[in-house]
Design a protein around this motif. Structure first.
Motif, PDB file in Angstrom:
ATOM      1  N   LEU A  15       0.812  -1.440   0.115  1.00 20.90           N
ATOM      2  CA  LEU A  15       0.010   0.030  -0.025  1.00 20.90           C
ATOM      3  C   LEU A  15       0.773   1.266  -0.060  1.00 20.90           C
ATOM      4  CD1 LEU A  15      -2.777   1.219   0.015  1.00 20.90           C
ATOM      5  CD2 LEU A  15      -2.702   0.982   2.732  1.00 20.90           C
ATOM      6  N   VAL A  16       0.996   2.285  -0.945  1.00 22.58           N
ATOM      7  CA  VAL A  16       1.537   3.191  -1.260  1.00 22.58           C
ATOM      8  C   VAL A  16       0.679   4.297  -0.965  1.00 22.58           C
ATOM      9  CG1 VAL A  16       3.065   4.476  -2.842  1.00 22.58           C
ATOM     10  CG2 VAL A  16       3.032   2.075  -2.871  1.00 22.58           C
ATOM     11  N   LYS A  17       0.857   5.296  -0.030  1.00 23.72           N
ATOM     12  CA  LYS A  17       0.021   6.356   0.200  1.00 23.72           C
ATOM     13  C   LYS A  17       0.553   7.600  -0.328  1.00 23.72           C
ATOM     14  CE  LYS A  17      -1.979   4.157   4.303  1.00 23.72           C
ATOM     15  NZ  LYS A  17      -2.228   4.463   5.801  1.00 23.72           N
ATOM     16  N   GLY A  39      -5.932   0.994  -8.977  1.00 27.43           N
ATOM     17  CA  GLY A  39      -7.324   1.626  -9.108  1.00 27.43           C
ATOM     18  C   GLY A  39      -6.887   2.880  -9.896  1.00 27.43           C
ATOM     19  N   ASN A  40      -7.666   4.067  -9.579  1.00 29.93           N
ATOM     20  CA  ASN A  40      -7.831   5.251 -10.083  1.00 29.93           C
ATOM     21  C   ASN A  40      -6.450   5.918 -10.468  1.00 29.93           C
ATOM     22  OD1 ASN A  40      -7.222   6.041  -7.547  1.00 29.93           O
ATOM     23  ND2 ASN A  40      -9.138   7.163  -7.268  1.00 29.93           N
ATOM     24  N   THR A  41      -5.442   5.543  -9.907  1.00 26.96           N
ATOM     25  CA  THR A  41      -4.217   6.263 -10.358  1.00 26.96           C
ATOM     26  C   THR A  41      -3.328   5.729 -11.526  1.00 26.96           C
ATOM     27  OG1 THR A  41      -2.850   5.309  -8.641  1.00 26.96           O
ATOM     28  CG2 THR A  41      -3.925   7.578  -8.241  1.00 26.96           C
ATOM     29  N   ALA A  42      -3.948   4.522 -11.931  1.00 24.13           N
ATOM     30  CA  ALA A  42      -3.229   3.559 -12.867  1.00 24.13           C
ATOM     31  C   ALA A  42      -2.790   4.300 -14.332  1.00 24.13           C
ATOM     32  CB  ALA A  42      -3.969   2.687 -13.300  1.00 24.13           C
ATOM     33  N   LYS A  43      -3.644   5.237 -14.692  1.00 21.98           N
ATOM     34  CA  LYS A  43      -3.344   5.979 -15.779  1.00 21.98           C
ATOM     35  C   LYS A  43      -2.209   6.996 -15.732  1.00 21.98           C
ATOM     36  CE  LYS A  43      -5.824   8.974 -19.432  1.00 21.98           C
ATOM     37  NZ  LYS A  43      -7.034   9.614 -19.550  1.00 21.98           N
ATOM     38  N   SER A  44      -1.779   7.353 -14.680  1.00 23.74           N
ATOM     39  CA  SER A  44      -0.809   8.379 -14.323  1.00 23.74           C
ATOM     40  C   SER A  44       0.718   7.631 -14.266  1.00 23.74           C
ATOM     41  CB  SER A  44      -1.053   8.929 -13.173  1.00 23.74           C
ATOM     42  OG  SER A  44      -1.038   8.471 -11.893  1.00 23.74           O
ATOM     43  N   ASN A  47       3.229   4.903 -18.424  1.00 24.68           N
ATOM     44  CA  ASN A  47       4.453   5.096 -19.053  1.00 24.68           C
ATOM     45  C   ASN A  47       5.768   4.903 -18.052  1.00 24.68           C
ATOM     46  OD1 ASN A  47       3.235   5.694 -21.541  1.00 24.68           O
ATOM     47  ND2 ASN A  47       3.154   7.905 -21.013  1.00 24.68           N
ATOM     48  N   GLN A  48       5.739   4.643 -16.920  1.00 25.04           N
ATOM     49  CA  GLN A  48       6.865   4.766 -15.996  1.00 25.04           C
ATOM     50  C   GLN A  48       7.117   3.155 -15.490  1.00 25.04           C
ATOM     51  OE1 GLN A  48       6.551   7.528 -12.811  1.00 25.04           O
ATOM     52  NE2 GLN A  48       4.838   8.652 -13.864  1.00 25.04           N
ATOM     53  N   LYS A  49       6.400   2.350 -15.843  1.00 25.83           N
ATOM     54  CA  LYS A  49       6.314   1.090 -15.495  1.00 25.83           C
ATOM     55  C   LYS A  49       7.064  -0.049 -16.278  1.00 25.83           C
ATOM     56  CE  LYS A  49       2.664  -0.768 -17.601  1.00 25.83           C
ATOM     57  NZ  LYS A  49       3.012  -1.279 -18.798  1.00 25.83           N
ATOM     58  N   ASP A  50       7.668  -1.079 -15.725  1.00 30.43           N
ATOM     59  CA  ASP A  50       8.411  -2.120 -16.305  1.00 30.43           C
ATOM     60  C   ASP A  50       7.906  -3.406 -16.433  1.00 30.43           C
ATOM     61  OD1 ASP A  50      10.366  -0.135 -17.057  1.00 30.43           O
ATOM     62  OD2 ASP A  50      11.497  -0.446 -15.095  1.00 30.43           O
ATOM     63  N   CYS A  51       6.624  -3.371 -15.764  1.00 33.56           N
ATOM     64  CA  CYS A  51       6.037  -4.648 -15.976  1.00 33.56           C
ATOM     65  C   CYS A  51       4.422  -4.547 -16.160  1.00 33.56           C
ATOM     66  CB  CYS A  51       5.819  -5.129 -14.477  1.00 33.56           C
ATOM     67  SG  CYS A  51       4.928  -4.052 -13.239  1.00 33.56           S
ATOM     68  N   PHE A  52       3.616  -5.825 -16.273  1.00 34.94           N
ATOM     69  CA  PHE A  52       2.424  -5.508 -16.672  1.00 34.94           C
ATOM     70  C   PHE A  52       1.503  -4.831 -15.514  1.00 34.94           C
ATOM     71  CE2 PHE A  52       3.834  -9.344 -18.814  1.00 34.94           C
ATOM     72  CZ  PHE A  52       3.586  -8.923 -20.171  1.00 34.94           C
ATOM     73  N   LEU A  53       0.487  -4.047 -16.163  1.00 38.57           N
ATOM     74  CA  LEU A  53      -0.240  -3.250 -15.160  1.00 38.57           C
ATOM     75  C   LEU A  53      -1.876  -3.635 -15.400  1.00 38.57           C
ATOM     76  CD1 LEU A  53      -0.890  -0.802 -13.265  1.00 38.57           C
ATOM     77  CD2 LEU A  53      -0.922   0.603 -15.394  1.00 38.57           C
ATOM     78  N   LEU A  54      -2.495  -3.978 -14.149  1.00 40.97           N
ATOM     79  CA  LEU A  54      -3.979  -4.190 -14.509  1.00 40.97           C
ATOM     80  C   LEU A  54      -4.711  -3.224 -13.676  1.00 40.97           C
ATOM     81  CD1 LEU A  54      -6.469  -6.053 -15.101  1.00 40.97           C
ATOM     82  CD2 LEU A  54      -6.035  -7.516 -12.902  1.00 40.97           C
ATOM     83  N   ALA A  55      -5.624  -2.530 -14.428  1.00 38.12           N
ATOM     84  CA  ALA A  55      -6.174  -1.267 -14.010  1.00 38.12           C
ATOM     85  C   ALA A  55      -7.897  -1.906 -13.653  1.00 38.12           C
ATOM     86  CB  ALA A  55      -6.473  -0.214 -14.832  1.00 38.12           C
ATOM     87  N   VAL A  56      -7.894  -1.437 -12.417  1.00 38.97           N
ATOM     88  CA  VAL A  56      -9.338  -2.032 -11.659  1.00 38.97           C
ATOM     89  C   VAL A  56     -10.293  -0.769 -11.479  1.00 38.97           C
ATOM     90  CG1 VAL A  56     -10.536  -3.282  -9.976  1.00 38.97           C
ATOM     91  CG2 VAL A  56      -8.204  -4.228 -10.739  1.00 38.97           C
ATOM     92  N   LYS A  57     -11.388  -0.547 -12.052  1.00 38.83           N
ATOM     93  CA  LYS A  57     -12.167   0.498 -11.698  1.00 38.83           C
ATOM     94  C   LYS A  57     -12.702   0.309 -10.470  1.00 38.83           C
ATOM     95  CE  LYS A  57     -16.064   3.055 -13.838  1.00 38.83           C
ATOM     96  NZ  LYS A  57     -17.066   3.022 -14.707  1.00 38.83           N
ATOM     97  N   PRO A  58     -12.804   1.496  -9.678  1.00 40.30           N
ATOM     98  CA  PRO A  58     -13.410   1.610  -8.254  1.00 40.30           C
ATOM     99  C   PRO A  58     -14.970   1.554  -8.438  1.00 40.30           C
ATOM    100  CG  PRO A  58     -11.722   3.098  -8.569  1.00 40.30           C
ATOM    101  CD  PRO A  58     -11.991   2.875  -9.865  1.00 40.30           C
ATOM    102  N   LEU A  59     -15.457   0.879  -7.336  1.00 41.31           N
ATOM    103  CA  LEU A  59     -16.988   1.032  -7.231  1.00 41.31           C
ATOM    104  C   LEU A  59     -17.227   2.365  -7.343  1.00 41.31           C
ATOM    105  CD1 LEU A  59     -17.461  -2.127  -4.606  1.00 41.31           C
ATOM    106  CD2 LEU A  59     -17.824  -2.178  -7.322  1.00 41.31           C
ATOM    107  N   GLY A  60     -18.561   2.530  -7.686  1.00 36.01           N
ATOM    108  CA  GLY A  60     -19.313   3.988  -7.473  1.00 36.01           C
ATOM    109  C   GLY A  60     -19.704   4.597  -8.755  1.00 36.01           C
ATOM    110  N   PRO A  61     -20.251   5.892  -8.891  1.00 36.35           N
ATOM    111  CA  PRO A  61     -20.602   6.394 -10.076  1.00 36.35           C
ATOM    112  C   PRO A  61     -19.397   6.785 -11.011  1.00 36.35           C
ATOM    113  CG  PRO A  61     -21.107   7.634  -8.009  1.00 36.35           C
ATOM    114  CD  PRO A  61     -20.529   6.452  -7.617  1.00 36.35           C
TER     115      PRO A  61
END
Length: 61
Positions: A15-17, A39-44, A47-61
């Motif tokens: 967990l990174v805060k 979750g919601n910071t995946a897009k940011s 271009n900085q990662k050296d591995c696969f990224l799985l983005a999960v949409k948070p619950l809510g509207p």
């Protein structure tokens, strides 16, 4: 079967805060991660990662 797969994959949770745009890619490199699930910071950090990224949409509207 599911438990065997889970044990084989051996996932770890971190967990990174603060400063996530810098901390997450650095952590992924430091632990030699194969996959980062985010979750919601995946897009940011796309271009900085050296591995696969799985983005999960948070619950809510």
């Amino acid at each position: 079967m599911v438990q065997n797969t889970f044990n084989y994959l051996n996932p770890k949770t971190h967990l990174v805060k603060e400063a996530v745009r810098k901390q997450i890619p650095a952590l992924a490199r430091r632990i030699d991660a194969d996959l980062v699930v985010m979750g919601n910071t995946a897009k940011s950090i796309l271009n900085q990662k050296d591995c696969f990224l799985l983005a999960v949409k948070p619950l809510g509207p």
